[in-house]
Design a protein around this motif. Structure first.
Motif, PDB file in Angstrom:
ATOM      1  N   ALA A 211       0.890  -1.355  -0.057  1.00 20.86           N
ATOM      2  CA  ALA A 211      -0.128   0.130   0.005  1.00 20.86           C
ATOM      3  C   ALA A 211       0.782   1.144   0.028  1.00 20.86           C
ATOM      4  N   GLY A 212       1.938   1.206   0.795  1.00 20.16           N
ATOM      5  CA  GLY A 212       2.606   2.393   0.930  1.00 20.16           C
ATOM      6  C   GLY A 212       3.150   2.656  -0.504  1.00 20.16           C
ATOM      7  N   LYS A 213       3.943   1.999  -1.041  1.00 23.85           N
ATOM      8  CA  LYS A 213       4.515   2.116  -2.532  1.00 23.85           C
ATOM      9  C   LYS A 213       3.463   2.783  -3.461  1.00 23.85           C
TER      10      LYS A 213
ATOM     11  N   LEU B 274       0.502   4.052  -3.122  1.00 23.26           N
ATOM     12  CA  LEU B 274       0.028   5.143  -2.727  1.00 23.26           C
ATOM     13  C   LEU B 274       0.749   6.391  -3.504  1.00 23.26           C
ATOM     14  N   VAL B 275       2.225   6.283  -3.363  1.00 21.45           N
ATOM     15  CA  VAL B 275       2.745   7.107  -4.128  1.00 21.45           C
ATOM     16  C   VAL B 275       2.545   7.314  -5.470  1.00 21.45           C
TER      17      VAL B 275
ATOM     18  N   LEU C  95      -6.280   4.358  -4.619  1.00 22.36           N
ATOM     19  CA  LEU C  95      -5.432   3.420  -3.908  1.00 22.36           C
ATOM     20  C   LEU C  95      -6.703   2.259  -3.483  1.00 22.36           C
TER      21      LEU C  95
ATOM     22  N   PHE D 170      -6.925  -1.599  -4.762  1.00 28.09           N
ATOM     23  CA  PHE D 170      -6.841  -2.923  -4.135  1.00 28.09           C
ATOM     24  C   PHE D 170      -7.991  -3.886  -4.053  1.00 28.09           C
TER      25      PHE D 170
ATOM     26  N   ARG E  87       1.208  -2.983  -9.700  1.00 26.87           N
ATOM     27  CA  ARG E  87       1.500  -1.594 -10.217  1.00 26.87           C
ATOM     28  C   ARG E  87       0.394  -1.319 -11.211  1.00 26.87           C
TER      29      ARG E  87
ATOM     30  N   VAL F 142       8.539   7.810 -15.536  1.00 29.77           N
ATOM     31  CA  VAL F 142       8.845   7.210 -14.586  1.00 29.77           C
ATOM     32  C   VAL F 142       8.547   5.541 -14.565  1.00 29.77           C
ATOM     33  N   GLU F 143       7.282   5.281 -15.427  1.00 24.72           N
ATOM     34  CA  GLU F 143       7.077   4.072 -15.428  1.00 24.72           C
ATOM     35  C   GLU F 143       7.820   3.476 -16.685  1.00 24.72           C
ATOM     36  N   GLY F 144       8.321   4.132 -17.375  1.00 23.22           N
ATOM     37  CA  GLY F 144       8.791   3.551 -18.355  1.00 23.22           C
ATOM     38  C   GLY F 144       8.277   3.025 -19.822  1.00 23.22           C
TER      39      GLY F 144
ATOM     40  N   ASN G 168      13.095   3.197 -22.816  1.00 21.76           N
ATOM     41  CA  ASN G 168      13.097   4.456 -23.342  1.00 21.76           C
ATOM     42  C   ASN G 168      14.461   5.226 -23.177  1.00 21.76           C
TER      43      ASN G 168
ATOM     44  N   ARG H  76      12.416   9.549 -12.192  1.00 28.30           N
ATOM     45  CA  ARG H  76      12.115   7.919 -12.135  1.00 28.30           C
ATOM     46  C   ARG H  76      13.100   7.483 -10.924  1.00 28.30           C
TER      47      ARG H  76
ATOM     48  N   ARG I  59      10.187   6.326  -8.400  1.00 29.76           N
ATOM     49  CA  ARG I  59       9.526   4.828  -8.795  1.00 29.76           C
ATOM     50  C   ARG I  59       9.453   4.139  -7.660  1.00 29.76           C
TER      51      ARG I  59
ATOM     52  N   LEU J 105       9.528   5.117  -4.251  1.00 32.01           N
ATOM     53  CA  LEU J 105       9.288   5.686  -3.099  1.00 32.01           C
ATOM     54  C   LEU J 105       8.182   5.292  -2.327  1.00 32.01           C
ATOM     55  N   GLU J 106       7.985   5.173  -1.126  1.00 30.85           N
ATOM     56  CA  GLU J 106       7.241   4.769  -0.335  1.00 30.85           C
ATOM     57  C   GLU J 106       6.388   5.758   0.677  1.00 30.85           C
ATOM     58  N   ALA J 107       5.111   5.612   0.997  1.00 30.48           N
ATOM     59  CA  ALA J 107       4.595   6.626   1.959  1.00 30.48           C
ATOM     60  C   ALA J 107       3.907   5.865   3.000  1.00 30.48           C
TER      61      ALA J 107
ATOM     62  N   ALA K 168       0.700   4.480   4.369  1.00 28.84           N
ATOM     63  CA  ALA K 168      -0.657   4.334   4.065  1.00 28.84           C
ATOM     64  C   ALA K 168      -1.464   4.109   4.989  1.00 28.84           C
TER      65      ALA K 168
END
Lengths: 196, 443
Positions: free
Chosen positions: A44-46, A48-49, A65, A69, A90, A154-156, B2, B12, B16, B18-20, B22
């Motif tokens: 969940a933490g990852k 959420l970002v 989020l 889930f 993801r 970011v995701e590529g 890319n 990135r 990419r 990073l955690e917060a 929840a």
């Protein structure tokens, strides 16, 4: 073995042996609440970002989020244990986030951004930026730019994949990316000016 | 991959993974949204072909049951000479005409004035004797009907050549009896048919229809629990649990819908609730209680103090509950003898819910801990569903009223899978046996 003393009425939360990812998925397939909670706790933490990158407000990110889930638990039987489970999670989160937007976002926000100059910035400029600042910068981007920038940078994903995912032309994706970069650079320069 | 702009690289690299943190209220909201209705619908959505097939089968089965009920029963097809009752029910004219047209006159010689003659080519069996009695009654009824026929006919015919008291007896002789008996040879019947269906008239006249019954049953149960360590290091823990936990009582109740064919095949399903109660008793060490009593003089002054020390054993006693809700899918076979029906049943119990509440010793420190399926903070030792169980029973149903039967059904039920989670060091299985008592109503 001795039976020890106890404090009446006090129950203890015991940490169980950590479960492997496979056990976790199988537990979720069985609708086992413990495993579902553990899966939520792990990802969940990852995620959420990830949601925050696609939204402007944290509340909106939390809603996405939550929906994501629910989809993950509903469809976890479809995970075939091929490839990364985190990647699968993801992808669901990103798809849920993308559902909130329509093609309108790309048409309405193509005005006035040509004025932003392409300014190559020194690498040390980026070094001073904190993660929270980067998130705030992304949040300031118009929706269409934000989506394309996130998906590409970011995701590529490739422009073709992005075009398929968003239902837009590849050329639109490219132009949105360029504009998003310009806008971000401009915002970073502004930040630098304020700092100086 | 890319080709990345330096700006892309920065974003990135930094964002990419990073955690917060929840918020946990999200987890609670997910739990609320994914309630049992949501899960059932989701399961149905994911298993569309199976659900579609089951729904189709259910519709086809229901249509067939309805169709079978709408088919004319045995009463709609009068068989005039099958027995006395049948002969009596049929109008006299019809009886005589059918008797004339039948080729079975050969069984009785047409001799005027001769006494009633018994059929010739009839096997010498007890069952035949019973039917001969019925045949005699039929002859008498037919004879009584003959004069009426003559009056209606109003003209001379071949019947006039015979004395009226004799001829109708011969004409009304039961033409179908020998043929029926030949079609139902006694030697071909099973021992069960011989016991439960002694009258060959009742054999195999079913039209393939099904009867629907609703059972309401209650049962006191006896429970057998098996605790098995997943790992040898938990063996001693298992012993400790055995010492601190004991069986109290168990019971179950069921509402069942039974579909019983006229051939005796029974399909049963419904809902079954069962509860197992156990007692957790834990010696909580000894405890000292110190009481101080002051002694006063006449002026109210303390002159002495008595100290009483009470030493005792503290126990923690909890009644543990294990509740299950199951859907039975049973197949049975029923044998009938007048008012009594005996059935043998077997099949699966699909566990929908398994809920628990109580205390037991923790495997980590042997301290009492609470387990409660409704509390996520309680010790998570048990599953939320017990899986598939197996059921077997012998049922006795006795007809006590119109469409109402009393049912007694000794049964057993086994859950072969452990009801504990894989992370918990002990496997816990249950087997129950009991006696269902209740009523069965034919719908």
């Amino acid at each position: 073995m001795q039976i020890g003393e106890t404090k009446n009425g006090v129950s203890k939360r015991i940490n169980l042996i950590p479960v492997t990812e496979k056990e976790l998925i199988k537990g979720c397939i069985r609708e086992d609440r413990y495993h579902q909670q553990e899966l939520f706790r792990r990802y969940a933490g990852k995620m959420l970002v990830v949601c925050m990158r696609y939204t402007r407000h944290e509340m909106e990110a939390e809603d996405i989020l939550q929906d994501a889930f629910i989809k993950i638990f509903d469809n976890i039987t479809r995970f075939e244990f091929k490839g990364s489970f985190e990647g699968w999670v993801r992808r669901i989160v990103i798809n849920t986030a993308l559902k909130n937007y329509s093609k309108k976002s790309f048409k309405q926000e193509q005005i006035g951004l040509e004025n932003y100059p392409e300014l190559p910035l020194e690498p040390e400029v980026y070094a001073h930026l904190q993660e929270e600042e980067l998130l705030r910068l992304i949040a300031k981007l118009p929706e269409g730019y934000r989506l394309v920038f996130n998906l590409y940078a970011v995701e590529g994903y490739s422009h073709k994949e992005i075009a398929d995912m968003l239902g837009i032309q590849e050329s639109t994706s490219r132009s949105q990316l360029v504009k998003a970069r310009k806008m971000l650079q401009a915002m970073i320069i502004d930040l630098q000016k304020i700092a100086v | 991959m890319n080709k990345h702009h330096p700006l892309d690289e920065v974003f990135r690299h930094r964002l990419r993974d990073l955690e917060a943190e929840a918020p946990m209220h999200l987890w609670e909201q997910i739990g609320q949204k994914r309630d049992w209705k949501h899960r059932v619908l989701n399961q149905a959505r994911q298993k569309k072909p199976v659900v579609g097939l089951l729904a189709t089968l259910a519709v086809v089965g229901l249509s067939w049951v309805v169709w079978a009920y709408q088919q004319p029963g045995l009463d709609s097809f009068p068989i005039p000479l099958m027995g006395a009752q049948a002969a009596a029910d049929v109008p006299a004219r019809q009886t005589v005409v059918s008797a004339i047209s039948t080729p079975t006159e050969a069984y009785a010689p047409k001799t005027a004035g001769a006494p009633p003659v018994r059929p010739l080519a009839v096997p010498a069996q007890t069952a035949i004797a019973l039917n001969q009695t019925a045949a005699d009654q039929a002859r008498q009824l037919a004879a009584a009907a003959m004069p009426a026929f003559r009056q209606i006919a109003g003209s001379p015919n071949e019947f006039d050549a015979y004395p009226p008291t004799v001829r109708p007896v011969r004409e009304a002789a039961p033409p179908t009896l020998p043929s029926v008996l030949e079609r139902q040879p006694i030697r071909g019947r099973s021992i069960f048919d011989a016991i439960f269906s002694p009258d060959p008239k009742c054999a195999n006249f079913g039209n393939g229809s099904w009867s629907v019954y609703l059972d309401a049953l209650l049962s006191p149960d006896l429970t057998f629990r098996q605790l098995q360590p997943r790992d040898p290091e938990f063996a001693e823990y298992v012993n400790t649990r055995e010492e601190t936990e004991s069986n109290m009582y168990a019971f179950s109740g069921a509402l069942r819908l039974s579909l019983v064919s006229d051939k005796g095949l029974a399909l049963r399903t419904g809902l079954n609730f069962s509860q197992i109660n156990e007692r957790f008793s834990y010696i909580n060490g000894s405890e000292e209680v110190i009481e101080t009593i002051n002694n006063y003089d006449q002026n109210g002054n303390i002159i002495s103090t008595d100290t009483i020390i009470k030493v005792g054993t503290r126990r923690k006693i909890t009644q543990n509950h294990y509740r299950m809700l199951d859907i039975p899918f049973l197949l049975g076979y029923e044998l009938s003898s007048h008012k009594l029906k005996i059935s043998v049943n077997g099949g699966a119990y699909l566990n929908l819910l398994f809920r628990q509440k109580g205390d037991f010793l923790s495997p980590h420190d042997l301290q009492p801990v609470r387990f409660d399926s409704s509390d996520p903070d309680a010790y998570p030792a048990f599953k939320q569903q017990a899986g598939l169980g197996w059921y077997g029973s012998v049922g006795f149903a006795y007809q006590v009223g119109h469409n109402l039967q009393l049912v007694v059904e000794p049964h057993f039920k086994v859950y072969p899978k452990s009801v504990t989670r894989d992370q918990y060091g002990v496997q816990q299985r249950y087997m129950t046996t009991g006696l269902f008592v209740g009523v069965r109503q034919q719908l």
